[in-house]
Scaffold this active site. Structure first.
Site, mmCIF file in Angstrom:
data_model
loop_
_atom_site.group_PDB
_atom_site.id
_atom_site.type_symbol
_atom_site.label_atom_id
_atom_site.label_comp_id
_atom_site.label_asym_id
_atom_site.label_seq_id
_atom_site.Cartn_x
_atom_site.Cartn_y
_atom_site.Cartn_z
ATOM 1 C CE LYS A 174 -1.797 2.756 2.944
ATOM 2 N NZ LYS A 174 -1.792 4.027 2.155
ATOM 3 C CD GLU A 249 13.699 3.631 7.056
ATOM 4 O OE1 GLU A 249 13.943 4.785 6.644
ATOM 5 O OE2 GLU A 249 13.875 2.614 6.369
ATOM 6 C CB CYS A 283 12.779 9.597 8.511
ATOM 7 S SG CYS A 283 13.494 8.293 7.482
ATOM 8 C CD GLU A 382 10.061 12.686 11.596
ATOM 9 O OE1 GLU A 382 10.923 12.210 10.843
ATOM 10 O OE2 GLU A 382 9.059 12.058 11.982
#
Length: 492
Positions: A174, A249, A283, A382
């Site tokens: 997906k 991850e 990231c 983040e």
């Protein structure tokens, strides 16, 4: 006008959901629709999983050399189609075409690299017990649910797929509903290269609908996810209810330590690339830049000068260094951290405005701030955009302490000419990867993943083999060893 339709791809062919919700996919550079996405509902997900289950029997039993011939052919096909793939991804994601040249090549190399890894797998044997021979083999684990993000669709989807199918598994992928087109085209090219139907299926849709149905499906044996930490927690909890192993991850808030003895120009180039490459949407970006006080004024001033000089524009222009952010909600969220910075007492050094001449699209001038301290939200959250937060340190002890004072631990960077300082950073910073005097070098043979909220498990040669295979122990008696004879006395 009629827009192209991004459907699911199941059993090697487009698949139409019976009650598929339609979503517009928007070009981030123009704010105009690129295509419509037809969301895969639960029945469509079920068809995809069952297709992968049927294909598993043949793919898992195929000889490694035969599977590798197909993986090498996929590599060659993706390299041959690199330019149109890069342009398609640029228009969907806003990533500069100059960046995507490397990312598309990386997508192709993933298949070649993990074919090579699969060729090197070996078992174990034990003959210490003279009565038995015991050997250990690896077997494919089954059908995987793979979920990939929107920030680098080809590179990150291909990593998930390659590490899965190289060892004989099949999967349902997906991709993000924001960036479906390049991934769908990549999987079409994989079939053109000879991939059997059902080995890789694609279901398009939102996480709460398509993703939830996929992770919870009873025929899914494992889950691989690349994306945000909050979503990762939710997916891992859902997988855990059925005892499905997961590899995650997740996010990062990585520190780049710039020591006074660093090669100034290389450290400057590296930290700029570390935060602003891929429009800052990565990231592993060096979003906290820690600079030794002895060089801080000069380094920050030059960083800001270079940031202001960056070329911002159309992602398909080969001279563009930074394109638009991927979608409006994300653009607005990144900009909102200017207010957060102000409330934290940070000094805004540059950025945040709309670049001149770009009236449409989710563009912004790259941002840099001087934070009050590491507890500031701009140093802890983040942000996942072109937003650099500077901190100043006096000693390496202090820099390492700041680097570790984070919920995340994906990567870290150190710029120094002192071998002892480099080794201390490697040893003492709690992150999955430490880059010394280099930005973002990826060694596919080595494990990659994070500490703390940056994820669980690792991608890499032995790490991926451990996750995507099951170990089986077989013991064979070499002679007629004495056996207990239950019930033998009853015959007398």
């Amino acid at each position: 006008m009629d827009l192209p339709l991004a459907t699911s791809l199941i059993d090697g062919a487009p698949d139409r959901a019976q009650h598929g919700h339609r979503l517009e996919v928007i070009d981030p550079a123009t704010e105009l629709p690129l295509c419509e996405l037809e969301e895969a509902d639960a029945p469509a997900v079920d068809r995809a999983v069952r297709s992968a289950r049927r294909a598993f029997s043949g793919w898992s039993r195929m000889g490694t050399d035969q599977r590798n011939d197909i993986l090498y052919a996929i590599h060659d096909r993706l390299i041959a189609e690199a330019e149109p793939l890069a342009e398609l991804e640029a228009r969907t994601t806003g990533l500069p075409i100059r960046t995507l040249a490397g990312l598309v090549r990386r997508a192709a190399i993933n298949f070649r690299s993990f074919a090579e890894v699969a060729s090197t797998l070996s078992g174990e044997s034990y003959s210490q017990n003279p009565d038995y021979l015991t050997y250990v083999t690896r077997e494919p684990k089954g059908v995987a649910a793979l979920i990939s993000p929107w920030n680098a669709p080809l590179a990150l989807s291909s990593m998930r797929i390659a590490t899965c199918i190289a060892f004989g598994n099949t999967c349902v992928l997906k991709p993000s509903e924001y960036t479906p087109q390049s991934v769908l085209r990549m999987v079409e090219l994989m079939h053109e290269a000879g991939l059997p139907d059902g080995v890789v299926n694609v279901v398009n849709g939102r996480g709460g609908v398509t993703g939830a149905a996929l992770v919870d499906h009873a025929e899914i044996d494992m889950v691989g996810f690349t994306g945000g930490t909050a979503t990762g927690r939710h997916i891992m909890a859902a997988a855990g209810r059925r005892l499905k192993p997961s590899i995650m991850e997740l996010g990062g808030k990585s520190a780049a330590i710039v020591c006074a003895d660093a090669d100034f120009e290389r450290a400057l180039d590296g930290t700029l690339a570390g935060i602003y490459a891929s429009n800052g949407q990565q990231c592993l970006g060096s979003s906290r830049i820690l600079v030794d006080r002895r060089i801080a004024d000069r380094f920050i001033a030059e960083f800001v000068r270079r940031t202001k000089a960056m070329r911002i524009g159309s992602p398909v222009d080969p001279t563009t260094e930074m394109g638009p952010l991927a979608f409006k909600a994300h653009h607005d969220r990144v900009l909102s951290y200017l207010d957060v910075a102000a409330s934290d007492g940070a000094e805004v050094l540059c950025g945040g405005g709309r670049p001149e001449g770009l009236d449409k699209g989710w563009y912004m001038e790259p941002i840099a701030v001087l934070a009050k301290d590491n507890a500031s939200r701009v140093c802890q959250d983040e942000i996942f955009g072109p937003f650099a937060s500077f901190l100043i340190f006096d000693t390496l002890d202090q820099a390492i302490e700041i680097a570790n004072a984070s919920d995340f631990g994906l990567v870290a960077y150190a710029w120094t000419s002192d071998l002892g300082a480099a080794m201390r950073c490697s040893r003492e910073i709690r992150a999955g990867t430490i880059w010394i005097n280099t930005p973002m070098m990826r060694e596919l043979r080595a494990p990659f993943g994070g500490f703390k909220d940056s994820g669980t498990g690792r991608d890499g040669a032995t790490s991926s083999a451990d996750f995507f295979t099951e170990l089986k122990t077989t013991s064979i008696a070499l002679r007629d060893v004495a056996l207990p004879q239950f019930g033998a006395a009853a015959k007398e």
